[in-house]
Design an enzyme around this catalytic site. Structure first.
Site, PDB file in Angstrom:
ATOM      1  N   TRP A  11       0.713  -1.339  -0.065  1.00 13.74           N
ATOM      2  CA  TRP A  11      -0.097  -0.100  -0.095  1.00 13.74           C
ATOM      3  C   TRP A  11       0.643   1.150   0.009  1.00 13.74           C
ATOM      4  O   TRP A  11       0.438   2.220  -0.018  1.00 13.74           O
ATOM      5  CB  TRP A  11      -0.850   0.054   1.265  1.00 13.74           C
ATOM      6  CG  TRP A  11      -1.905  -0.883   1.349  1.00 13.74           C
ATOM      7  CD1 TRP A  11      -2.085  -1.897   0.501  1.00 13.74           C
ATOM      8  CD2 TRP A  11      -3.202  -1.183   2.009  1.00 13.74           C
ATOM      9  NE1 TRP A  11      -3.536  -2.680   0.571  1.00 13.74           N
ATOM     10  CE2 TRP A  11      -3.986  -2.343   1.612  1.00 13.74           C
ATOM     11  CE3 TRP A  11      -3.554  -0.536   3.318  1.00 13.74           C
ATOM     12  CZ2 TRP A  11      -4.995  -2.503   2.458  1.00 13.74           C
ATOM     13  CZ3 TRP A  11      -4.531  -0.808   4.028  1.00 13.74           C
ATOM     14  CH2 TRP A  11      -5.323  -1.908   3.690  1.00 13.74           C
ATOM     15  N   LYS A  12       2.089   1.248   0.325  1.00 13.71           N
ATOM     16  CA  LYS A  12       3.030   2.500   0.067  1.00 13.71           C
ATOM     17  C   LYS A  12       2.526   3.525   1.164  1.00 13.71           C
ATOM     18  O   LYS A  12       1.978   3.037   2.217  1.00 13.71           O
ATOM     19  CB  LYS A  12       3.346   2.918  -1.246  1.00 13.71           C
ATOM     20  CG  LYS A  12       3.768   1.849  -2.173  1.00 13.71           C
ATOM     21  CD  LYS A  12       3.941   2.272  -3.457  1.00 13.71           C
ATOM     22  CE  LYS A  12       4.180   1.019  -4.546  1.00 13.71           C
ATOM     23  NZ  LYS A  12       4.780   1.398  -5.728  1.00 13.71           N
ATOM     24  N   HIS A  64      12.670  -2.668  -1.322  1.00  8.71           N
ATOM     25  CA  HIS A  64      11.743  -2.372  -2.264  1.00  8.71           C
ATOM     26  C   HIS A  64      12.637  -1.110  -3.131  1.00  8.71           C
ATOM     27  O   HIS A  64      13.388  -0.327  -2.553  1.00  8.71           O
ATOM     28  CB  HIS A  64      10.507  -1.766  -1.711  1.00  8.71           C
ATOM     29  CG  HIS A  64       9.709  -1.458  -2.859  1.00  8.71           C
ATOM     30  ND1 HIS A  64       9.494  -0.294  -3.515  1.00  8.71           N
ATOM     31  CD2 HIS A  64       8.525  -2.017  -3.335  1.00  8.71           C
ATOM     32  CE1 HIS A  64       8.706  -0.213  -4.592  1.00  8.71           C
ATOM     33  NE2 HIS A  64       7.853  -1.433  -4.283  1.00  8.71           N
ATOM     34  N   GLU A  87      11.965   1.694  -4.099  1.00  8.53           N
ATOM     35  CA  GLU A  87      11.412   2.981  -3.440  1.00  8.53           C
ATOM     36  C   GLU A  87      12.485   3.528  -2.262  1.00  8.53           C
ATOM     37  O   GLU A  87      12.692   4.562  -1.950  1.00  8.53           O
ATOM     38  CB  GLU A  87      10.069   3.276  -3.242  1.00  8.53           C
ATOM     39  CG  GLU A  87       9.364   3.571  -4.520  1.00  8.53           C
ATOM     40  CD  GLU A  87       7.828   2.863  -4.745  1.00  8.53           C
ATOM     41  OE1 GLU A  87       7.296   2.765  -3.375  1.00  8.53           O
ATOM     42  OE2 GLU A  87       7.381   2.701  -5.700  1.00  8.53           O
ATOM     43  N   GLY A 134       1.322  -3.043  -6.371  1.00 10.64           N
ATOM     44  CA  GLY A 134       1.157  -1.762  -5.672  1.00 10.64           C
ATOM     45  C   GLY A 134      -0.117  -1.191  -5.877  1.00 10.64           C
ATOM     46  O   GLY A 134      -1.010  -1.391  -5.205  1.00 10.64           O
ATOM     47  N   GLY A 135      -0.213  -0.132  -7.104  1.00 11.85           N
ATOM     48  CA  GLY A 135      -1.404   0.527  -7.336  1.00 11.85           C
ATOM     49  C   GLY A 135      -2.805  -0.317  -7.139  1.00 11.85           C
ATOM     50  O   GLY A 135      -3.742   0.368  -6.444  1.00 11.85           O
TER      51      GLY A 135
HETATM   52  C1  PEP Z   1       5.353  -2.093  -6.202  1.00 13.76           C
HETATM   53  O1  PEP Z   1       5.368  -1.079  -5.816  1.00 13.76           O
HETATM   54  O2  PEP Z   1       5.921  -3.168  -5.654  1.00 13.76           O
HETATM   55  C2  PEP Z   1       4.760  -2.236  -7.383  1.00 13.76           C
HETATM   56  C3  PEP Z   1       4.777  -3.216  -8.149  1.00 13.76           C
HETATM   57  O3  PEP Z   1       3.889  -1.137  -7.832  1.00 13.76           O
HETATM   58  P1  PEP Z   1       2.901  -1.124  -9.138  1.00 13.76           P
HETATM   59  O4  PEP Z   1       1.976  -2.239  -9.072  1.00 13.76           O
HETATM   60  O5  PEP Z   1       2.081   0.012  -8.813  1.00 13.76           O
HETATM   61  O6  PEP Z   1       3.730  -1.055 -10.445  1.00 13.76           O
END
Ligand code: PEP
Length: 252
Positions: free
Chosen positions: A10-11, A97, A99, A236-237
């Site tokens: 969920w970041k 990750h 990020e 992620g999203g």
């Molecule tokens: C993630 O942050 O691990 C990721 C895969 O994000 P997204 O699915 O939004 O690309």
């Protein structure tokens, strides 16, 4: 047989109020899904973890942390330890990750310490790694992935790998809408399994779940998950929408 896993990162999204709503929606959307050898994990931000653990108790959803500090305790302002996670019932932690690597200076050295601390405390690790776009364009992606894995994981004893889930996330595909093709994912996952096979033997390598992450959506999940070495996804999203996340779980 290794487990399939769909994990939602969920970041830095969702207040506690919003997190309560999403968990409720998620429980509704996943009700009745027959999971065969599959785990479902969500990773809310630190301040929402305790609530998430409480609300998902006895259900199919597990809760992971998005990060953790390598020290057991001490003067590390703003950080969270393995003990703190375990004490509120969190048994899994995402480490490495992209990020965290890009914005917070996480490097192989600190990640190795984090992995060791997590393993030593019986936490499961979802270890993320992946190449940048320029690495792929320069055809260096296999070399980069090999180094990321060897530098951080290959000192572990074979039995510690039971606590490791791998998440291959090409950085150019995270949050960009660009997905690696299912064939690109399979090619890399087979390469990764091969590295573990060389080091730890095929039997051990075959027990490791390798997730793909990078713009996985309901529309592309089934094709990606159909590949033999893709054991699920780190999402992620699309994990922020209960129906999309449930659709991805159904695709596995
Ligand atoms: C993630 O942050 O691990 C990721 C895969 O994000 P997204 O699915 O939004 O690309």
């Amino acid at each position: 047989m290794r487990k399939k896993i769909v994990a939602g990162n969920w970041k830095m999204n969702k207040t506690l109020t919003e997190s309560k709503v999403l968990i409720k929606e998620l429980k509704k959307a996943t009700k009745g899904i027959k999971l065969k050898n599959t785990r479902v994990i969500i990773a809310p931000c630190y301040v929402n973890l305790q609530h998430a653990v409480k609300k998902t108790k006895n259900g199919i959803i597990e809760v992971a942390s998005q990060n953790m500090h390598q020290a057991t305790s001490g003067a590390y302002t703003g950080e969270v330890s393995a003990d703190m996670l375990l004490d509120i019932g969190v048994k899994t932690v995402i480490l490495g990750h992209s990020e965290r690597r890009d914005h917070f200076g996480e490097i192989d050295g600190s990640l190795t310490e984090k992995v060791n601390t997590a393993i030593g405390n019986n936490l499961e690790v979802i270890f993320c790694f992946g190449e940048q776009l320029e690495d792929r364009e320069a055809n260096n992606h296999f070399k980069i992935i090999e180094a990321q894995l060897k530098n951080v994981l290959f000192h572990l004893e074979a039995n510690s790998l039971q606590q490791i889930v791998l998440a291959y996330e090409p950085v150019w595909a995270i949050g960009t809408g660009k997905t690696a093709s299912a064939d690109q994912a399979q090619e890399m996952h087979a390469f990764i399994r091969g590295l573990f096979s060389e080091k730890y033997g095929t039997e051990t390598a075959n027990t490791i779940s390798i997730l793909y992450g990078g713009s996985v959506k309901p529309a592309n999940a089934e094709e990606i998950f159909s590949k033999p070495d893709v054991d699920g996804g780190l999402i992620g999203g699309a994990s922020l929408n209960a129906n999309d996340f449930a659709a991805i779980i159904k695709a596995i």
